[in-house]
Design an enzyme around this catalytic site. Structure first.
Site, PDB file in Angstrom:
ATOM      1  N   SER A  39     -59.456 140.008  19.252  1.00  0.00           N
ATOM      2  CA  SER A  39     -59.903 139.230  20.415  1.00  0.00           C
ATOM      3  C   SER A  39     -60.485 137.930  19.895  1.00  0.00           C
ATOM      4  CB  SER A  39     -61.008 140.012  21.143  1.00  0.00           C
ATOM      5  OG  SER A  39     -61.765 139.152  21.973  1.00  0.00           O
ATOM      6  N   TYR A  96     -68.598 145.249  21.881  1.00  0.00           N
ATOM      7  CA  TYR A  96     -67.203 144.793  21.854  1.00  0.00           C
ATOM      8  C   TYR A  96     -66.997 143.742  20.759  1.00  0.00           C
ATOM      9  CZ  TYR A  96     -62.754 143.013  23.701  1.00  0.00           C
ATOM     10  OH  TYR A  96     -61.445 142.630  23.852  1.00  0.00           O
TER      11      TYR A  96
HETATM   12  C1  BGC Z   1     -62.019 140.412  26.640  1.00  0.00           C
HETATM   13  C2  BGC Z   1     -61.908 139.808  28.022  1.00  0.00           C
HETATM   14  C3  BGC Z   1     -62.361 138.368  28.008  1.00  0.00           C
HETATM   15  C4  BGC Z   1     -61.700 137.585  26.872  1.00  0.00           C
HETATM   16  C5  BGC Z   1     -62.262 136.178  26.750  1.00  0.00           C
HETATM   17  C6  BGC Z   1     -61.254 139.546  25.680  1.00  0.00           C
HETATM   18  O1  BGC Z   1     -61.243 140.103  24.412  1.00  0.00           O
HETATM   19  O2  BGC Z   1     -61.507 141.740  26.649  1.00  0.00           O
HETATM   20  O3  BGC Z   1     -62.704 140.570  28.939  1.00  0.00           O
HETATM   21  O4  BGC Z   1     -62.027 137.757  29.237  1.00  0.00           O
HETATM   22  O5  BGC Z   1     -61.863 138.260  25.665  1.00  0.00           O
HETATM   23  O6  BGC Z   1     -63.660 136.144  26.770  1.00  0.00           O
END
Ligand code: BGC
Length: 274
Positions: free
Chosen positions: A159, A172
């Site tokens: 991400s 996360y």
């Molecule tokens: C998340 C999303 C978020 C995006 C940008 C992703 O990894 O799961 O919820 O919108 O990152 O912030």
């Protein structure tokens, strides 16, 4: 010459978490390029079946397998079923992941642990099984092809939050930051086995995980402030990059993180400030 349209002909791919969102798009896209796909879901069988049906309806080949990637025995069963059905494995898209958001001061151990278990430990378990299978296949080849190309490809789902800190989502962000060094380290270790390992780091992609943001016009407007390209991404934007990383077109790309984010990692708030 290989058919450019069916570039994954005779190749088998597992896509974890392909019952929805980015995983689903990856499964459908790889199948459209000729891969035999293992569609995986953890709890939503109905959605998993929809992915499977979409692939089959388009003339692709796929099976549906339940497994929670954070459980070692279930991961082993996922790989065993893949091998017993398709006989081999060529591509792992280690995608399954989730969010359990909470302000740090209120975050429970359970919220922390669940995200680490699925997003980080789950990817460890899946990558380890895939790498073991790739090595086993190479050892058992009767007549080695002496090909210069990779014998196994792993793409991890990271991400933009592997580099962008994210208050309110520290579990996360920590899991994705962990994926970055995990990916690089196994890439270094597995390269001599001709296994390529890379990550994709999506920004804001229109999927169920962030529906709360893109379905609310005010929040969506705020979100666009963070995206220089001024549109939210689609699961297909990510699937196409994943397919490239899984293909021989990227054979010399190893240990890289590809940001698919419309420029979200470019510090957009500095465009007219600083
Ligand atoms: C998340 C999303 C978020 C995006 C940008 C992703 O990894 O799961 O919820 O919108 O990152 O912030």
């Amino acid at each position: 010459m290989t058919d450019p349209i069916l570039k994954f002909k005779n190749q088998v791919a597992i896509v974890t978490g392909s019952s929805s969102g980015i995983g689903k798009a990856c499964a459908v896209h790889l199948a459209s390029l000729g891969a035999k796909v293992v569609v995986n879901y953890s709890s939503n069988e109905e959605e998993g079946k929809k992915t499977l049906d979409e692939i089959l309806a388009a003339g692709g080949e796929a099976i549906l397998v339940q497994a929670d990637v954070s459980h070692e025995e279930e991961v082993k069963a996922l790989f065993n079923q893949t091998i017993s059905h398709f006989g081999r494995l060529d591509i792992l898209v280690s995608n399954a992941g989730l969010q359990k958001d909470a302000p740090f001061l209120e975050m429970t151990l359970q919220q922390w642990q669940k995200v680490i278990d699925v997003n980080l430990t789950g990817q460890f378990l899946c990558c380890r099984e895939a790498a073991r299978q790739f090595v086993l296949q190479e050892e058992n080849v009767e007549e080695p092809q002496h090909s210069e190309l990779a014998v196994g490809k792993i793409i991890l789902m990271s991400s933009v939050h592997d580099v962008i800190p994210w208050a309110g989502h520290v579990n996360y962000a920590a899991s994705k930051g962990g994926i970055m060094m995990f990916m690089k380290s196994i890439s270094q270790e597995l390269a001599p086995h001709k296994i390529r390992v890379n990550s994709v780091s999506p920004g804001a992609i229109k999927t169920p995980i962030n529906k709360e943001v893109w379905s609310d016009p005010e929040k969506y407007k705020d979100l666009l402030q963070l995206i220089p390209y001024k549109r939210i991404g689609t699961p297909q934007d990510v699937a196409k990059a994943v397919a490239w990383l899984a293909s021989d077109d990227s054979d010399y790309v190893n240990g890289e993180t590809l940001y698919i984010d419309g420029g979200m990692t470019l510090y957009p708030e500095f465009a007219d400030n600083g």
